[in-house]
Design a protein around this motif. Structure first.
Motif, PDB file in Angstrom:
ATOM      1  N   GLU A  87       0.837  -1.189   0.000  1.00 50.99           N
ATOM      2  CA  GLU A  87       0.000   0.000   0.000  1.00 50.99           C
ATOM      3  C   GLU A  87       0.874   1.242   0.000  1.00 50.99           C
ATOM      4  OE1 GLU A  87      -2.504  -0.081   3.425  1.00 50.99           O
ATOM      5  OE2 GLU A  87      -0.862  -0.398   4.827  1.00 50.99           O
ATOM      6  N   GLU A 111       5.146  -2.656   2.293  1.00 52.29           N
ATOM      7  CA  GLU A 111       4.736  -4.030   2.045  1.00 52.29           C
ATOM      8  C   GLU A 111       5.513  -4.908   3.005  1.00 52.29           C
ATOM      9  OE1 GLU A 111       5.677  -5.014  -1.950  1.00 52.29           O
ATOM     10  OE2 GLU A 111       7.698  -4.186  -1.851  1.00 52.29           O
ATOM     11  N   ASP A 141      -3.104   5.333  -0.862  1.00 50.73           N
ATOM     12  CA  ASP A 141      -4.068   4.478  -0.180  1.00 50.73           C
ATOM     13  C   ASP A 141      -4.472   5.044   1.178  1.00 50.73           C
ATOM     14  OD1 ASP A 141      -4.113   2.407  -2.187  1.00 50.73           O
ATOM     15  OD2 ASP A 141      -2.093   1.880  -1.520  1.00 50.73           O
ATOM     16  N   LYS A 142      -3.517   5.669   1.882  1.00 50.36           N
ATOM     17  CA  LYS A 142      -3.800   6.244   3.205  1.00 50.36           C
ATOM     18  C   LYS A 142      -3.019   7.534   3.381  1.00 50.36           C
ATOM     19  CE  LYS A 142      -4.285   1.820   5.689  1.00 50.36           C
ATOM     20  NZ  LYS A 142      -3.661   0.953   6.714  1.00 50.36           N
ATOM     21  N   SER A 195      -6.167   0.076   9.383  1.00 46.93           N
ATOM     22  CA  SER A 195      -6.928   0.376   8.176  1.00 46.93           C
ATOM     23  C   SER A 195      -8.251   1.069   8.457  1.00 46.93           C
ATOM     24  CB  SER A 195      -7.205  -0.916   7.402  1.00 46.93           C
ATOM     25  OG  SER A 195      -7.991  -1.795   8.185  1.00 46.93           O
TER      26      SER A 195
END
Length: 536
Positions: free
Chosen positions: A164, A184, A305-306, A363
């Motif tokens: 991510e 990762e 992604d974040k 998450s």
């Protein structure tokens, strides 16, 4: 064995210390007042240096007897005189580090002397080396200097179980950094960094103080600006920091102002505060978008992604709102504690050869973020095992060499030619053939520079000299004779320039692991700080 190294977030306005506890968790070491963070402020009371909250309070009445925001001067010549002694920024930071370590060791039967100290991602060679020297001056064994976003990533468990892309938005008290990294299993790769080392919560304090002073001046009918009075201005600055924090949860605050017989309880709303600082938060959003653009240039198709909020000042609702308006979904963390925790994890991994593994869930979405509880406050790290963690970083600033070229009018002009550039993956190597400027030249002066601003500039004045030396004793060379240049920058950011004149075979090597202080200066600072009594 856990708990052998401190992770120290040496902040511009607040600092924190962490250690790995007996449960293999990264844990903040509270100061003697039971607080997680300690103000990065020093006040000199005769021959005693007071560090922390009391120092901050004493400076209200005696602003010339101590200092704050010293991190903004790391790697520069900024001497200050207190109690008959002269302190460099490194020595002053050493005073803070010494007391942080002493306070953290007070209840330990075996004191910890090893430390990993964090630095902003945008710190250059001089600032990083200055930070290491501050640790040495404090009497610490500095086993690592770690970029704050990487420390935050380790603490927040972005290692994850899948690949991510993470953006760390780190707004501290005095610096702002953005970092795009790919995480990762077993690997953290920094793709791009950007920031402003002179932008942080202190600037929001200054803006709020200006609002308060103007409202006070108007309501009290004062003809002169009370903000020109250093004592009054310092007192207001001390108050507005806490009021700024209150505005995170409330819509308005009141600040008591006294000046030359005038006394007013000045009310400031969150809306007024945000209007006065909209340009500051806009700068952070601009830099955030810029670092994403840089990352996409290097990795086409990259998506975030974040976006994780790090740093105490990122708690402000305006930060979440501005990022949301820009199309992001910011996730709150434990803000000003994650960096110190990550440094402790990294330090323990260095000593044990182990790698931290995170078992918590990072998450979860954060809702609207404003005033929300942290989502990543209880990670657990298992420091055993044979796995390895590979961290790939990038160069924070370009590095170049001073060259000459014809100016078109029969003369010559000096300029900087960059061999490696900001956001190049580390380690990086570059070669360049240059030529002698004159006939019968018997020497070559080499000057190594680091990018001084946000963008590369060829102007000498816009860059910072790292080191210079000269190859001498060459046979008289005709103009244009080749000088072979080889520049290497290690994974830790150490720049090494090798120059060779192929006819004579003469070589010169420059290492840019330097700072303003010489080794002798460090020893003098170590003796000064080592003999100084400190307390919190």
């Amino acid at each position: 064995m856990s708990g052998q190294v401190f992770g120290i977030d040496l902040g511009t306005t607040y600092s924190a210390v962490a250690v790995i506890n007996d449960f293999d968790q990264a844990e903040i070491v509270k100061n003697q007042y039971g607080q997680d963070t300690t103000p990065s402020v020093v006040y000199f009371d005769s021959d005693v240096a007071i560090v922390g909250a009391q120092a901050k309070s004493e400076l209200i009445a005696e602003p010339d007897s101590g200092c704050a925001l010293i991190k903004r001067h790391m790697g520069t010549e900024f001497p200050q005189d207190f109690a008959g002694q002269t302190y460099s920024p490194e020595s002053m930071s050493g005073v803070i580090l010494k007391e942080l370590a002493n306070a953290a060791n007070r209840d330990r039967s075996t004191p910890i002397t090893k430390a990993v100290i964090t630095v902003p991602a945008y710190f250059g060679v001089k600032e990083k080396e200055a930070t290491k020297q501050a640790g040495v001056i404090a009497g610490l064994d500095v086993v690592g200097i770690l970029a704050e976003p990487i420390a935050a990533a380790l603490s927040l468990g972005v290692r994850g179980e899948k690949r991510e892309t993470i953006l760390i938005y780190d707004l501290g008290g005095g610096t702002f950094d953005t970092t795009v990294m790919i995480a990762e299993p077993g690997n953290i790769e920094v793709v791009a960094v950007d920031g402003n080392r002179l932008l942080g919560g202190a600037d929001w304090d200054e803006a709020l103080a200006r609002v308060v002073i103007e409202k006070f001046r108007e309501s009290a009918g004062l003809s002169e600006d009370p903000g020109e009075d250093p004592d009054f201005k310092n007192e207001i600055l001390q108050q507005v920091e806490e009021k700024k924090k209150s505005l995170t949860a409330t819509q308005d605050v009141k600040i008591l102002c006294r000046f030359e017989g005038a006394k007013e309880n000045v009310a400031v709303t969150r809306a007024e505060f945000e209007a006065a600082t909209v340009h500051l938060v806009a700068q952070t959003v601009e830099i955030t978008q810029r670092v994403i653009d840089t990352a996409k240039e290097k990795s086409p198709g990259l998506t975030i992604d974040k976006l994780l909020l790090v740093g105490g000042s990122s708690r402000m609702p305006m930060v979440h709102n501005a990022l949301t308006a820009a199309g992001f979904a910011p996730i709150p963390t434990d803000y000003d504690l994650s960096v110190a925790k990550g440094a402790a994890i990294y330090g323990e991994a260095i000593l044990s050869g182990a790698v931290p593994f995170e078992t918590g869930d990072t998450s979860a979405a954060a809702g609207d973020g404003a005033g929300q509880p942290a989502t990543n406050t209880e990670p657990k790290y298992f420091l055993g095992g044979a796995a390895t963690l590979n961290i790939k970083n990038v160069l924070s600033r370009g590095i170049g060499i001073e060259f000459q070229r014809e100016d078109g009018a029969g003369g010559r002009v000096d300029y900087i030619g960059f061999l490696v550039h900001a956001n190049d993956p580390l380690p990086v190597d570059a070669t360049q053939d240059a030529g002698t400027a004159h006939d019968n030249q018997t020497g070559v002066c080499l000057k190594l520079y680091e990018q001084g601003g946000e963008v590369e500039s060829e102007k000498i004045a816009d860059n910072r000299l790292l080191k210079e030396a000269e190859i001498t004793g060459l046979p008289p060379l005709p103009r244009g004779s080749t000088i072979e240049l080889m520049l290497s920058v290690s994974s830790e950011g150490l720049a090494t320039l090798r120059a060779r004149e192929p006819v004579s075979g003469k070589e010169l090597t420059l290492e840019a692991n330097i700072s303003v202080l010489t080794p002798e200066d460090v020893e003098i600072g170590k003796e000064l700080v080592g003999g100084l009594q400190t307390r919190s």
